[in-house]
Scaffold this motif. Structure first.
Motif, mmCIF file in Angstrom:
data_model
loop_
_atom_site.group_PDB
_atom_site.id
_atom_site.type_symbol
_atom_site.label_atom_id
_atom_site.label_comp_id
_atom_site.label_asym_id
_atom_site.label_seq_id
_atom_site.Cartn_x
_atom_site.Cartn_y
_atom_site.Cartn_z
ATOM 1 N N UNK A 547 15.354 0.017 -0.575
ATOM 2 C CA UNK A 547 15.493 0.067 0.890
ATOM 3 C C UNK A 547 14.237 0.575 1.590
ATOM 4 N N UNK A 548 13.393 1.376 0.902
ATOM 5 C CA UNK A 548 12.124 1.833 1.460
ATOM 6 C C UNK A 548 10.996 1.185 0.664
ATOM 7 N N UNK A 549 10.039 0.623 1.354
ATOM 8 C CA UNK A 549 8.870 0.074 0.676
ATOM 9 C C UNK A 549 7.629 0.673 1.312
ATOM 10 N N UNK A 550 6.725 1.142 0.453
ATOM 11 C CA UNK A 550 5.535 1.857 0.911
ATOM 12 C C UNK A 550 4.307 1.140 0.372
ATOM 13 N N UNK A 578 12.993 -0.513 5.335
ATOM 14 C CA UNK A 578 12.125 0.368 6.094
ATOM 15 C C UNK A 578 10.763 0.361 5.408
ATOM 16 N N UNK A 579 9.729 0.008 6.146
ATOM 17 C CA UNK A 579 8.403 -0.164 5.556
ATOM 18 C C UNK A 579 7.428 0.854 6.121
ATOM 19 N N UNK A 580 6.596 1.399 5.218
ATOM 20 C CA UNK A 580 5.549 2.349 5.601
ATOM 21 C C UNK A 580 4.220 1.782 5.122
ATOM 22 N N UNK A 581 3.276 1.635 6.038
ATOM 23 C CA UNK A 581 1.960 1.094 5.709
ATOM 24 C C UNK A 581 0.907 2.183 5.874
#
Length: 632
Positions: A547-550, A578-581
Motif C-alpha cells: 500500500x506504500x511505495x517509496x 500512497x507514494x513517496x518520492x
C-alpha cells in the motif's frame, strides 16, 4: 562489540578456550549433525584398518615362525584379505561421505553462521561500521590462518582418529607389559624389564617427549594470533590492489591514468605483509618455523625408544617375532595418537581468541522493541501514517548532532508526497524511520493511530515497497530479481516490467524472464545499464503490491526526459497506493499532491509545487530556480 585485537582476546585462558570450543561444537552439531556422524565413522575406520592389519599380520608371522600349518596359514591369509577389504570399503565410503560433509560444513562455518546473524540483527547494528569491521576481521582470520569456527571442525576431525588410535593401541599393547622375560640364565639383566618401573619409565619418557613436541607445536600455533592484525591488513591490501588489473569496472581509469603501475603496485610493494622482508615474514621464519621444526623432530624420537624396548623384551624371550610386529605397530600408533590429540589441544588453546571474537559478535543482542499487534489487512489500502514530533540522532553521533529534528507530517491515503532537499538534509533518514529500519530517538510514528513499535516488525515492513538510492540487483534470472523470490508469477512479473517502462528491452531478451542479469553465473547473461537497472528495481517494488511505495531517487541514472516519463507512468500505475518520492530534480514535484522540503534535518516547508514555488523567500523557490537556470 570489538573491531580490533584487544588484550582481552590475548588473555583467553585454557579453560575458557575449551568452553568456547565445546560451545562451537554444539553449534556445529545443531547446524549439521550429519557431519558429526560422517566424521566419527571416518575416524573409526581410519583407526581400525591399521590395527586390524597389525593384529592379523602378527598372527600370520607367529604361524610362519612356528608350526607353519598350511590350513592355519590359509585361514590367516583369507582373514587378512577379507577384513582388510571390508574395512577398506567401509573406510572409503565414510571418507567419501565425510569429504562431502566437509564441503558443506566449510560453507556453514565460513559463511552461514555470520550470514544468519547479519540477517537477523537490528538494522542499526547492521548499518554500524563497527559491525562491518568485526565481520571482516572474523572472515579474514578464517581465510588467512584457518582460525575460528572452521578451525573447530578441523581440530575435531584430526583429534578423533588420535583418540581411536590411543584406544586401539592401548588394547593391543597390553601384552607388551604383561608378558615377562623368563628368569633363565640366558636372560641376564633383561629380567629387569619385568619390573613395573621399567614400563612406567618407558611411558614417562614417551609422554615427556610427546608433551614437549606438543608444547612446541602449541607455541608455534599461538604465533598466528600475534600475526593476525598484520595479516589482516596484508589481505586487505592484496584484495584492494593485488587483483586490481582484473576489475573490468576500473579498466578505463587504470588505462587512462596508468593507476596500476603508478599507484597500486608501489603501494602494494611497500605494504606487502607477506613479502620476504616484512616483519610478519620474519616472525614466521624466526619463531613459528623453528618451533614447528622442533616439534616434528622431537616427535620422531619415541619410535627408536619403542623399538629398543620391544626388541629387548623379545630378545629376552618374553614373546615371539609376531608379537614384536604387533607391539611395535600398536604402541607406535598409540603414541602417534597421543601426539595428535595433544597437538589439537594446543590448537584449541590457540583458537580461543578467535572464537571469543566470533561469539562476541553472535551474542550481540537486538534492542529494537518487537511488538505483537498484527497490521490490519485492508483491501482499501487505507493506512494512516503520521510522524508526530519525530527527532532522530544516529548511534555514535556527537551530542546535539541530529539527523532529523521535530518532524511532523501525516500521509494522506493514496496521495503522492515529494520529499526534497539538499544532500544531508535528512531525506533518506526520514525514509529509514518510515520503514522502521530505525526507531525515533524522540517522538512517535503512528500507524492508524498506534505507535508502530507495537506492531509485529515483519508485518509492518510488508506495507512498504522501497526503491533505495543504492539498490542492488542479483546475478540471477530477471524474473527472480523482479519477484525477489525463486518462485513467482511470470505474468505479474512481466506486467510490472512493462509498467516500469522496461517492456521494449524485455521483449529483446533471449530467454525472457529466465535471462540472467550480468555474467557472473551465466556466460549468456545480459549486461544492463544503470537506467535499466533502476527500471527493474521499480518493477520489483510494483510486484510487491504494497500500500506504500517509496522511491528514493530511483531515477538518478536517467536523463530528465526519461525521468519525467517514468514519473508520469508511475503516477498512473500507482493507482490507490500512497507514494513517496525523493528526488534532487524538482520536476518530479509537479506530479505530487504535496511537497515536503527538508533543510538541515527539519521540514521547513510543505505545500503543493505551485504554492511553494510562489514563495520567493522559501527554500523550495531557491532550489527550484537553482535547477531551472540549467534548463532555461
Amino acid at each position: 562489540m570489538k573491531n580490533e585485537t584487544s588484550q582481552d582476546d590475548a588473555q583467553v585462558t585454557v579453560g575458557r578456550a575449551w568452553r568456547l570450543e565445546w560451545r562451537a561444537l554444539r553449534l556445529c552439531w545443531r547446524l549439521r549433525p550429519a557431519w558429526f556422524v560422517a566424521t566419527v565413522g571416518d575416524a573409526l575406520m581410519k583407526a581400525a584398518l591399521p590395527y586390524a592389519t597389525i593384529w592379523f599380520s602378527a598372527r600370520l608371522i607367529d604361524e610362519l615362525a612356528g608350526a607353519r600349518d598350511p590350513a592355519r596359514l590359509r585361514m590367516w591369509v583369507l582373514l587378512i584379505l577379507a577384513v582388510g577389504a571390508a574395512l577398506g570399503l567401509a573406510a572409503a565410503v565414510f571418507a567419501r561421505w565425510r569429504d562431502a560433509e566437509d564441503e558443506a560444513m566449510e560453507l556453514v562455518a565460513r559463511q552461514q553462521v555470520t550470514a544468519d546473524k547479519l540477517s537477523t540483527v537490528d538494522f542499526p547494528i547492521l548499518d554500524d561500521q563497527r559491525t562491518s569491521d568485526v565481520v571482516a576481521h572474523i572472515l579474514q582470520s578464517d581465510r588467512m590462518a584457518g582460525k575460528g569456527l572452521r578451525n573447530v571442525t578441523l581440530t575435531f576431525g584430526r583429534a578423533l582418529p588420535g583418540i581411536f588410535q590411543i584406544t586401539g593401541g592401548a588394547a593391543l599393547s597390553v601384552g607388551l607389559f604383561t608378558s615377562p622375560v623368563p628368569g633363565t640364565p640366558d636372560a641376564g639383566w633383561l629380567v629387569a624389564l619385568n619390573h613395573p618401573m621399567a614400563g612406567a619409565a618407558l611411558f614417562a619418557l614417551l609422554i615427556a617427549d610427546v608433551a614437549l613436541s606438543s608444547l612446541c607445536y602449541a607455541k608455534s600455533s599461538m604465533v598466528w594470533f600475534r600475526f593476525d592484525d598484520m595479516g589482516r591488513f596484508g589481505n586487505r591490501v592484496f584484495r584492494s590492489f593485488g587483483l586490481l588489473f582484473r576489475d573490468r569496472r576500473r579498466a578505463l581509469d587504470l588505462r587512462m591514468y596508468r593507476q596500476y603501475e603508478r599507484v597500486a603496485l608501489p603501494f602494494w610493494k611497500t605494504n606487502n605483509t607477506f613479502g620476504v622482508h616484512a616483519k610478519s615474514y620474519r616472525m614466521i621464519t624466526r619463531v613459528m618455523g623453528p618451533l614447528a621444526a622442533l616439534s616434528a623432530g622431537v616427535s620422531a624420537l619415541p619410535v627408536g625408544v619403542i623399538y629398543a624396548f620391544v626388541c629387548l623384551k623379545a630378545w629376552g624371550g618374553a614373546f615371539g617375532v609376531g608379537a614384536v610386529t604387533q607391539y611395535v605397530g600398536a604402541i607406535t600408533t598409540m603414541f602417534a595418537g597421543v601426539h595428535t590429540v595433544l597437538n589439537q589441544a594446543g590448537e584449541i588453546r590457540a583458537n580461543g581468541p578467535f572464537l571469543q571474537r566470533l561469539f562476541a559478535f553472535l551474542d550481540t543482542p537486538n534492542t529494537m522493541y518487537q511488538g505483537t499487534l498484527t497490521t490490519e489487512k485492508r483491501s482499501d489500502r487505507e493506512y494512516d501514517v503520521e510522524f508526530r514530533d519525530v527527532s532522530f540522532r544516529y548511534p555514535g553521533a556527537p551530542e546535539g548532532v541530529w539527523a532529523l529534528r521535530h518532524a511532523n507530517v501525516k500521509f494522506r491515503v493514496g496521495s503522492r508526497l515529494a520529499v526534497v532537499g539538499e544532500n544531508g538534509s535528512g531525506k533518506t533518514t526520514f525514509i529509514k524511520l518510515l520503514c522502521r529500519l530505525y526507531d525515533p530517538t524522540e517522538g512517535q510514528i503512528l500507524l492508524n493511530g498506534i505507535d508502530v513499535r507495537k506492531y509485529r516488525y515483519d508485518e509492518y515492513m510488508r506495507i512498504f515497497a522501497v526503491v533505495f538510492q543504492d539498490f542492488r540487483l542479483l546475478a540471477l534470472p530477471l524474473g527472480q530479481n523482479v519477484a525477489g523470490s525463486a518462485s513467482y508469477d511470470p505474468a505479474l512479473a512481466a506486467r510490472c516490467l512493462r509498467d516500469a517502462d522496461f517492456g521494449e528491452r524485455f521483449a529483446s531478451l533471449p530467454h525472457g524472464l529466465d535471462t540472467f542479469l550480468y555474467r557472473e553465473l551465466d556466460p549468456d547473461g545480459v549486461e544492463i545499464s544503470g537506467g535499466e537497472a533502476q527500471k527493474i528495481a521499480i518493477a520489483r517494488a510494483l510486484y510487491r503490491d504494497a500500500p506504500f511505495i517509496v522511491l528514493d531517487e530511483p531515477t538518478a541514472a536517467l536523463d530528465p526526459v526519461a525521468e519525467a516519463e517514468i514519473y508520469e507512468r508511475f503516477d498512473r500505475i500507482a493507482l490507490d497506493r500512497t507514494a513517496v518520492y525523493i528526488s534532487h530534480r524538482l520536476s518530479s514535484c509537479r506530479f505530487c499532491d504535496e511537497v515536503a522540503v527538508f533543510d538541515h534535518g527539519r521540514i521547513v516547508q510543505t505545500g503543493t509545487h505551485d504554492q511553494l514555488v510562489a514563495d520567493r523567500s522559501g527554500k523550495y523557490y531557491e532550489l527550484w530556480h537553482a535547477q531551472a537556470q540549467y534548463y532555461a
